[in-house]
Design an enzyme around this catalytic site. Sequence first.
Site, short mmCIF file in Angstrom:
data_model
loop_
_atom_site.label_atom_id
_atom_site.label_comp_id
_atom_site.label_asym_id
_atom_site.label_seq_id
_atom_site.Cartn_x
_atom_site.Cartn_y
_atom_site.Cartn_z
N HIS A 82 40.52 44.09 39.44
CA HIS A 82 41.53 43.90 38.50
C HIS A 82 42.33 45.37 38.24
CE1 HIS A 82 38.89 40.65 37.52
NE2 HIS A 82 40.21 39.88 37.41
N TYR A 95 31.05 39.34 39.25
CA TYR A 95 30.80 38.46 38.46
C TYR A 95 30.06 37.23 39.37
CZ TYR A 95 34.09 40.84 35.64
OH TYR A 95 34.51 42.08 34.87
N HIS A 126 39.76 48.50 31.61
CA HIS A 126 40.87 47.95 30.86
C HIS A 126 40.84 48.51 29.35
CE1 HIS A 126 41.25 45.05 34.16
NE2 HIS A 126 40.14 44.52 33.70
N ASP A 158 37.98 48.10 41.36
CA ASP A 158 37.79 46.97 40.90
C ASP A 158 38.91 46.03 41.25
OD1 ASP A 158 36.25 45.58 38.12
OD2 ASP A 158 38.07 45.05 38.45
#
Length: 342
Positions: free
Chosen positions: A198, A324, A160, A196
């Site tokens: 995201h 996570y 990100h 990922d």
Amino acid sequence: MRIIYSEDHKFRDAKTELHGGELVKPFEGPFRAEWILAALQENGFSDIVAPEAHGLSVAGKLHDAGYLEFLETIWERWTAAGFTSEAIPISLPVRRSYHARPPKNIDGLLGYYANSVETSITDGTYRAAVAANDCAISAADHITAGNRHVFALCRPPGHHAGIDLFGGYCFLNNAAIAAQRLIDHGAAKVAILDVDFHHGNGTQDITYERDDIFFASLHGDPDDAFPYFWGHAEETGKGRGEGFNANFPLPRNTPWNAYRAALESAMKRIADFGAEALVVSLGVDTFEKDPISFFRLTTPDFQRMGAVLAASDLPIVTVMEGGYGVTEIGHNVANVLLGMED
Ligand code: SP5
Ligand code: ZN
């Protein structure tokens, strides 16, 4: 498979994350790397080496100089301004901020360089981010030296982090740094594949106008998932980079079969591009039990993913991104690497 790991990731240990209107314990913490390392060792990965120190020699080619200076000095300046808790941006340039420029006020500067505000900056964040960048560079160098597959256990993650933006738990873009390093050591064309959950908005930002790095990302549809404002299929690159960016937004509850179809499309694009090496941004937050995501991959699916990646026959630098909440993240990472080695 060789694994590059630095204990310095531990210096990134924020106490706060803004989530649902509350400051909570961050989803992204040192325990993640510990779980992953333990699972790798359990699965027989024993070639674990520390990175060389490279500083910002590669990052300086991708990130803005003012941004890098900001990352290096923010904590000192934040505390000198009298703040006693972790640094959280509050005011960001948005639509019609036509004259946005880096303000001299530290609170303003923090917002200027942020793309989201869940990511508190703390003492030690910069040191850990530089160590993760070292892992990515060293992994690329082991590939240049002839290793087939290398894993950089980077923490904090990087995908990100844009040219001059932090957020989404990321500060320096480890995957783009690995790709740049491969190019600096002779590769003409490198692909970055982001698996990922995201969208890799930072990686896309850095590579959007380039034709020597092809970027493909599979992710939760930004209409429904962080980072919300990037990752649509119509984002295909700009200028000489037009046609060198491919986004695959996927819906809620995507299972392995639908995921695999998109993954194979992305791999086809990478083969057609003529990549000489592949950098994989590996997030295992596509797992069915991930606390902040909504795909439905299972632990055995990650081994299938590794096999699809290795079928490209490209040398692969795998860089750790997200994943996570549950100890299974370690086994999911191990399974991707095992799938590559089969
Ligand atoms: C590297 C990486 O995976 N970064 C992800 C950063 C996500 N930060 C914002 C998360 C917002 C999640 N909201 C979903 C709530 C589900 N209950
Ligand atoms: Zn993620």
